[in-house]
Design a protein around this motif. Structure first.
Motif, PDB file in Angstrom:
ATOM      1  N   ALA A   1     -48.060 -10.710 -65.968  1.00  0.00           N
ATOM      2  CA  ALA A   1     -48.396  -9.358 -66.407  1.00  0.00           C
ATOM      3  C   ALA A   1     -49.917  -9.212 -66.420  1.00  0.00           C
ATOM      4  O   ALA A   1     -50.611  -9.981 -67.103  1.00  0.00           O
ATOM      5  CB  ALA A   1     -47.819  -9.083 -67.788  1.00  0.00           C
ATOM      6  N   HIS A   2     -50.404  -8.279 -65.659  1.00  0.00           N
ATOM      7  CA  HIS A   2     -51.836  -7.981 -65.642  1.00  0.00           C
ATOM      8  C   HIS A   2     -51.997  -6.528 -66.098  1.00  0.00           C
ATOM      9  O   HIS A   2     -52.123  -5.620 -65.295  1.00  0.00           O
ATOM     10  CB  HIS A   2     -52.404  -8.195 -64.240  1.00  0.00           C
ATOM     11  CG  HIS A   2     -53.899  -8.046 -64.171  1.00  0.00           C
ATOM     12  ND1 HIS A   2     -54.747  -8.952 -64.756  1.00  0.00           N
ATOM     13  CD2 HIS A   2     -54.690  -7.094 -63.605  1.00  0.00           C
ATOM     14  CE1 HIS A   2     -55.997  -8.582 -64.549  1.00  0.00           C
ATOM     15  NE2 HIS A   2     -55.981  -7.451 -63.862  1.00  0.00           N
ATOM     16  N   ILE A   3     -51.908  -6.324 -67.399  1.00  0.00           N
ATOM     17  CA  ILE A   3     -51.854  -4.999 -67.986  1.00  0.00           C
ATOM     18  C   ILE A   3     -53.037  -4.818 -68.927  1.00  0.00           C
ATOM     19  O   ILE A   3     -53.377  -5.725 -69.694  1.00  0.00           O
ATOM     20  CB  ILE A   3     -50.533  -4.800 -68.767  1.00  0.00           C
ATOM     21  CG1 ILE A   3     -49.354  -4.770 -67.795  1.00  0.00           C
ATOM     22  CG2 ILE A   3     -50.555  -3.508 -69.567  1.00  0.00           C
ATOM     23  CD1 ILE A   3     -48.018  -4.746 -68.483  1.00  0.00           C
ATOM     24  N   GLY A   4     -53.638  -3.651 -68.870  1.00  0.00           N
ATOM     25  CA  GLY A   4     -54.734  -3.363 -69.773  1.00  0.00           C
ATOM     26  C   GLY A   4     -55.310  -1.994 -69.538  1.00  0.00           C
ATOM     27  O   GLY A   4     -54.826  -1.217 -68.709  1.00  0.00           O
ATOM     28  N   GLU A   5     -56.357  -1.692 -70.277  1.00  0.00           N
ATOM     29  CA  GLU A   5     -57.038  -0.402 -70.162  1.00  0.00           C
ATOM     30  C   GLU A   5     -57.973  -0.437 -68.962  1.00  0.00           C
ATOM     31  O   GLU A   5     -58.655  -1.434 -68.720  1.00  0.00           O
ATOM     32  CB  GLU A   5     -57.818  -0.145 -71.457  1.00  0.00           C
ATOM     33  CG  GLU A   5     -58.281   1.275 -71.633  1.00  0.00           C
ATOM     34  CD  GLU A   5     -58.834   1.523 -73.025  1.00  0.00           C
ATOM     35  OE1 GLU A   5     -59.784   2.329 -73.145  1.00  0.00           O
ATOM     36  OE2 GLU A   5     -58.319   0.914 -73.997  1.00  0.00           O
ATOM     37  N   MET A   6     -57.999   0.652 -68.221  1.00  0.00           N
ATOM     38  CA  MET A   6     -58.837   0.709 -67.025  1.00  0.00           C
ATOM     39  C   MET A   6     -59.129   2.166 -66.671  1.00  0.00           C
ATOM     40  O   MET A   6     -58.410   3.071 -67.100  1.00  0.00           O
ATOM     41  CB  MET A   6     -58.127   0.029 -65.848  1.00  0.00           C
ATOM     42  CG  MET A   6     -56.865   0.726 -65.374  1.00  0.00           C
ATOM     43  SD  MET A   6     -55.986  -0.169 -64.060  1.00  0.00           S
ATOM     44  CE  MET A   6     -55.166  -1.439 -65.018  1.00  0.00           C
ATOM     45  N   PRO A   7     -60.174   2.408 -65.866  1.00  0.00           N
ATOM     46  CA  PRO A   7     -60.404   3.770 -65.382  1.00  0.00           C
ATOM     47  C   PRO A   7     -59.248   4.223 -64.489  1.00  0.00           C
ATOM     48  O   PRO A   7     -58.605   3.396 -63.821  1.00  0.00           O
ATOM     49  CB  PRO A   7     -61.705   3.652 -64.580  1.00  0.00           C
ATOM     50  CG  PRO A   7     -62.324   2.375 -65.002  1.00  0.00           C
ATOM     51  CD  PRO A   7     -61.207   1.474 -65.405  1.00  0.00           C
ATOM     52  N   TYR A   8     -58.984   5.505 -64.472  1.00  0.00           N
ATOM     53  CA  TYR A   8     -57.937   6.039 -63.602  1.00  0.00           C
ATOM     54  C   TYR A   8     -58.179   5.643 -62.144  1.00  0.00           C
ATOM     55  O   TYR A   8     -57.239   5.324 -61.414  1.00  0.00           O
ATOM     56  CB  TYR A   8     -57.881   7.559 -63.743  1.00  0.00           C
ATOM     57  CG  TYR A   8     -56.928   8.235 -62.773  1.00  0.00           C
ATOM     58  CD1 TYR A   8     -55.549   8.082 -62.906  1.00  0.00           C
ATOM     59  CD2 TYR A   8     -57.405   9.034 -61.734  1.00  0.00           C
ATOM     60  CE1 TYR A   8     -54.677   8.700 -62.031  1.00  0.00           C
ATOM     61  CE2 TYR A   8     -56.533   9.659 -60.854  1.00  0.00           C
ATOM     62  CZ  TYR A   8     -55.175   9.485 -61.001  1.00  0.00           C
ATOM     63  OH  TYR A   8     -54.316  10.099 -60.129  1.00  0.00           O
ATOM     64  N   THR A   9     -59.435   5.637 -61.725  1.00  0.00           N
ATOM     65  CA  THR A   9     -59.735   5.268 -60.333  1.00  0.00           C
ATOM     66  C   THR A   9     -59.332   3.825 -60.031  1.00  0.00           C
ATOM     67  O   THR A   9     -59.037   3.500 -58.883  1.00  0.00           O
ATOM     68  CB  THR A   9     -61.232   5.449 -60.030  1.00  0.00           C
ATOM     69  OG1 THR A   9     -62.015   4.801 -61.055  1.00  0.00           O
ATOM     70  CG2 THR A   9     -61.611   6.926 -59.983  1.00  0.00           C
ATOM     71  N   ALA A  10     -59.309   2.973 -61.045  1.00  0.00           N
ATOM     72  CA  ALA A  10     -58.932   1.569 -60.808  1.00  0.00           C
ATOM     73  C   ALA A  10     -57.460   1.457 -60.447  1.00  0.00           C
ATOM     74  O   ALA A  10     -57.089   0.700 -59.538  1.00  0.00           O
ATOM     75  CB  ALA A  10     -59.253   0.725 -62.040  1.00  0.00           C
ATOM     76  N   ILE A  11     -56.598   2.203 -61.166  1.00  0.00           N
ATOM     77  CA  ILE A  11     -55.177   2.114 -60.822  1.00  0.00           C
ATOM     78  C   ILE A  11     -54.905   2.791 -59.491  1.00  0.00           C
ATOM     79  O   ILE A  11     -54.065   2.352 -58.706  1.00  0.00           O
ATOM     80  CB  ILE A  11     -54.281   2.696 -61.943  1.00  0.00           C
ATOM     81  CG1 ILE A  11     -52.819   2.256 -61.738  1.00  0.00           C
ATOM     82  CG2 ILE A  11     -54.345   4.197 -62.032  1.00  0.00           C
ATOM     83  CD1 ILE A  11     -52.261   1.425 -62.808  1.00  0.00           C
ATOM     84  N   GLN A  12     -55.650   3.850 -59.184  1.00  0.00           N
ATOM     85  CA  GLN A  12     -55.452   4.556 -57.922  1.00  0.00           C
ATOM     86  C   GLN A  12     -55.865   3.722 -56.713  1.00  0.00           C
ATOM     87  O   GLN A  12     -55.332   3.901 -55.625  1.00  0.00           O
ATOM     88  CB  GLN A  12     -56.253   5.859 -57.926  1.00  0.00           C
ATOM     89  CG  GLN A  12     -55.589   7.000 -58.679  1.00  0.00           C
ATOM     90  CD  GLN A  12     -54.334   7.492 -57.984  1.00  0.00           C
ATOM     91  OE1 GLN A  12     -53.227   7.123 -58.352  1.00  0.00           O
ATOM     92  NE2 GLN A  12     -54.494   8.307 -56.970  1.00  0.00           N
ATOM     93  N   THR A  13     -56.805   2.830 -56.887  1.00  0.00           N
ATOM     94  CA  THR A  13     -57.306   2.026 -55.762  1.00  0.00           C
ATOM     95  C   THR A  13     -56.766   0.595 -55.776  1.00  0.00           C
ATOM     96  O   THR A  13     -57.157  -0.218 -54.941  1.00  0.00           O
ATOM     97  CB  THR A  13     -58.846   1.978 -55.775  1.00  0.00           C
ATOM     98  OG1 THR A  13     -59.290   1.427 -57.028  1.00  0.00           O
ATOM     99  CG2 THR A  13     -59.443   3.377 -55.635  1.00  0.00           C
ATOM    100  N   MET A  14     -55.871   0.293 -56.701  1.00  0.00           N
ATOM    101  CA  MET A  14     -55.430  -1.086 -56.918  1.00  0.00           C
ATOM    102  C   MET A  14     -54.900  -1.754 -55.647  1.00  0.00           C
ATOM    103  O   MET A  14     -55.101  -2.952 -55.429  1.00  0.00           O
ATOM    104  CB  MET A  14     -54.364  -1.111 -58.018  1.00  0.00           C
ATOM    105  CG  MET A  14     -53.935  -2.497 -58.426  1.00  0.00           C
ATOM    106  SD  MET A  14     -52.888  -2.481 -59.916  1.00  0.00           S
ATOM    107  CE  MET A  14     -54.099  -2.103 -61.181  1.00  0.00           C
ATOM    108  N   PHE A  15     -54.221  -0.977 -54.782  1.00  0.00           N
ATOM    109  CA  PHE A  15     -53.590  -1.581 -53.601  1.00  0.00           C
ATOM    110  C   PHE A  15     -54.276  -1.190 -52.287  1.00  0.00           C
ATOM    111  O   PHE A  15     -53.792  -1.542 -51.211  1.00  0.00           O
ATOM    112  CB  PHE A  15     -52.104  -1.201 -53.561  1.00  0.00           C
ATOM    113  CG  PHE A  15     -51.364  -1.638 -54.787  1.00  0.00           C
ATOM    114  CD1 PHE A  15     -51.126  -2.987 -55.032  1.00  0.00           C
ATOM    115  CD2 PHE A  15     -50.935  -0.714 -55.729  1.00  0.00           C
ATOM    116  CE1 PHE A  15     -50.464  -3.407 -56.186  1.00  0.00           C
ATOM    117  CE2 PHE A  15     -50.270  -1.117 -56.876  1.00  0.00           C
ATOM    118  CZ  PHE A  15     -50.035  -2.465 -57.107  1.00  0.00           C
ATOM    119  N   ASP A  16     -55.392  -0.493 -52.377  1.00  0.00           N
ATOM    120  CA  ASP A  16     -56.087  -0.060 -51.157  1.00  0.00           C
ATOM    121  C   ASP A  16     -56.481  -1.243 -50.271  1.00  0.00           C
ATOM    122  O   ASP A  16     -56.324  -1.216 -49.057  1.00  0.00           O
ATOM    123  CB  ASP A  16     -57.340   0.742 -51.506  1.00  0.00           C
ATOM    124  CG  ASP A  16     -57.030   2.131 -52.030  1.00  0.00           C
ATOM    125  OD1 ASP A  16     -55.852   2.416 -52.303  1.00  0.00           O
ATOM    126  OD2 ASP A  16     -57.970   2.932 -52.164  1.00  0.00           O
TER     127      ASP A  16
END
Length: 486
Positions: free
Chosen positions: A321-336
């Motif tokens: 599990a790699h879960i935590g608080e992050m900027p919205y842009t981080a989750i949007q670019t996670m798999f780019d």
């Protein structure tokens, strides 16, 4: 003789074939040197032809399995260039394709021998912080929009990969991390500036051309070229989320649990299920090259309550599990970085009303046989805000479906194209009998008219009538095509 429903579909498919071939004769003129020179005289942007040194690079799109050779590529700089290119294509009876971000799985932003109208030069972005509305040029991609909106703590619901084009994702629907909280991208579309098949420049919103506005919220690029979108944005800056993984052998158990969990979960939390092989980066070494069932989470509620919200998820004891608080842009670019331009891609998709035992068993079977490290399956929930829009309020007809599923064959090596295609088709054929009957158009290849009709269900007839009103000759037909009907 009384026709049954399946017979009706077959007859419609035959009529489509006949009508399409009649229409095609009007749009297959060759592009000559003289024609290209005449376009250049009217056009502010660059016109690229096959013998130009940049041609092979410019004609590339996201899916390297698609290898089409246009007769010319018109690189537009503004709405007037788009009008000039549309008029040129129509007046010279050319086959025309519209390319935005170039992500379309079936390669429908390109065509062989015809004119490609490329929108990548239309990059304007304007954020109004008083109304939280955003105007976006038709050539933008989502990471450009996210960068601009996040400066003001705002976000527009979009997809899962930030390199996706705004135009293609929006016109097809827009399923993403914020769908349960704020709906699909089309549910946040307030208006559009468009160039129609007759060359006119119009506005489409709830007050101006409302029938056209209805049609572009899910009807794809059938009705014109959108040169500018106006979106409603929302206060989203920091999110809480990331991936959780379980061994592939637990996929049936995790799917059954998730199905029950997400139906009653707050709209603040979303997650999509995946079957995948974990790549060598950025995951820890002990996970590499093994098959897993994953869920990627995104929570947009009160950050002080995020850990509490994730307690039932972590109670399922994920292996990772790699879960935590992050900027919205981080989750949007996670798999780019894992899915760059230039891979071999093959897609198949369906909607599902449940994740029953038979469906879960097939996911175990095919998830255990993923053919290449980047190939995967995703199931996106169509619940929360996305499900509270009426089935006929937009063309996006499957508001009552529980899940949007997609099987994705991905690999950098063209030698593996057949392998990933066979796996996707097998996955689709095994699960389609359990499906709701249609697919999300943004996840479709070039699959034919019957499949297009099934994906719009009761909305297809209205779309066909609006198509006849705005594009009676089917000028815009390199797409998931809707046939004009008076």
């Amino acid at each position: 003789m009384v026709l049954k429903r399946n017979d009706d579909i077959k007859v419609n498919a035959v009529l489509f074939y006949i009508k399409q071939n009649k229409t095609m004769k009007n749009f297959q003129q060759p592009i000559t040197e003289n024609l290209i020179e005449s376009l250049r005289k009217q056009f502010k942007g660059t016109v690229i032809k096959p013998n130009d040194t940049s041609y092979d690079e410019v004609r590339k799109i996201y899916n390297a399995m698609i290898d089409k050779r246009p007769g010319a590529i018109a690189m537009c700089t503004d709405v007037n260039d788009v009008k000039v290119a549309v008029d040129f294509g129509r007046n010279n009876k050319l086959l025309v394709a519209i390319r935005g971000g170039g992500h379309n799985g079936g390669g429908l932003g390109l065509c062989d021998g015809g004119l490609v109208i490329d929108l990548s030069g239309l990059k304007s972005i304007s954020v109004n912080t008083k109304s939280n509305t955003v105007k976006v040029g038709g050539g933008c991609v989502w990471n450009e929009v996210d960068t601009a909106t996040q400066e003001h703590g705002l976000a527009i619901p979009s997809g899962m990969v930030s390199s996706t084009g705004v135009g293609g994702l929006t016109l097809g629907g827009g399923v993403g991390y914020l769908a349960r909280k704020y709906g699909l991208t089309i549910d946040n579309l307030m208006g559009a500036e468009m160039v129609l098949a007759n060359g006119s420049i119009v506005t489409a919103n709830k007050n101006k051309n409302p029938d056209l506005f209805w049609a572009i919220r899910g009807g794809g690029g059938n009705f014109g070229v959108v040169t500018e979108f106006t979106f409603q944005a929302h206060k989203v800056n920091t999110v809480y989320g990331g991936p959780t993984l379980w061994p592939i052998e637990q996929v049936e158990e995790i799917m059954e649990w998730f199905d029950g969990y997400i139906r009653t979960a707050t709209d603040d939390i979303n997650g999509f299920i995946a079957t995948m092989i974990i790549p060598e980066s950025p995951f820890p070494e002990h996970l590499h090259n093994k098959k897993y069932c994953g869920i990627v989470w995104c929570y947009v509620g009160d950050m002080t309550k995020a850990e509490e919200a994730f307690s039932p998820i972590l109670a399922k004891k994920p292996l990772f599990a790699h879960i935590g608080e992050m900027p919205y842009t981080a989750i949007q670019t996670m798999f780019d970085g894992l899915l760059p331009t230039g891979m071999q891609w093959y897609w198949r998709a369906d909607f599902f009303n449940s994740l029953n035992a038979d469906i879960r068993a097939q996911h175990l079977k095919f998830g255990s046989a993923i053919p290449t490290p980047l190939s995967q399956m995703h199931l996106y929930p169509i619940t929360g805000a996305a499900s509270r829009v009426g089935a006929t309020d937009t063309p996006w007809a499957y508001r009552d479906a529980e899940y949007c599923g997609v099987y994705i064959g991905v690999d950098p090596d063209p030698k593996n194209a057949d392998k990933i295609t066979k796996w996707c088709k097998g996955y689709y054929e095994a699960l389609h009998p359990y499906s709701a009957g249609g697919a999300y158009s943004n996840f479709m290849m070039d699959e034919g008219q019957e499949r297009v009709q099934a994906s719009y269900k009761q909305n297809y007839s209205r779309l066909a009538s609006i198509k006849h009103q705005y594009d009676p000759t089917n000028f815009f037909r390199v797409n998931q095509n809707i046939i004009p009907k008076s």
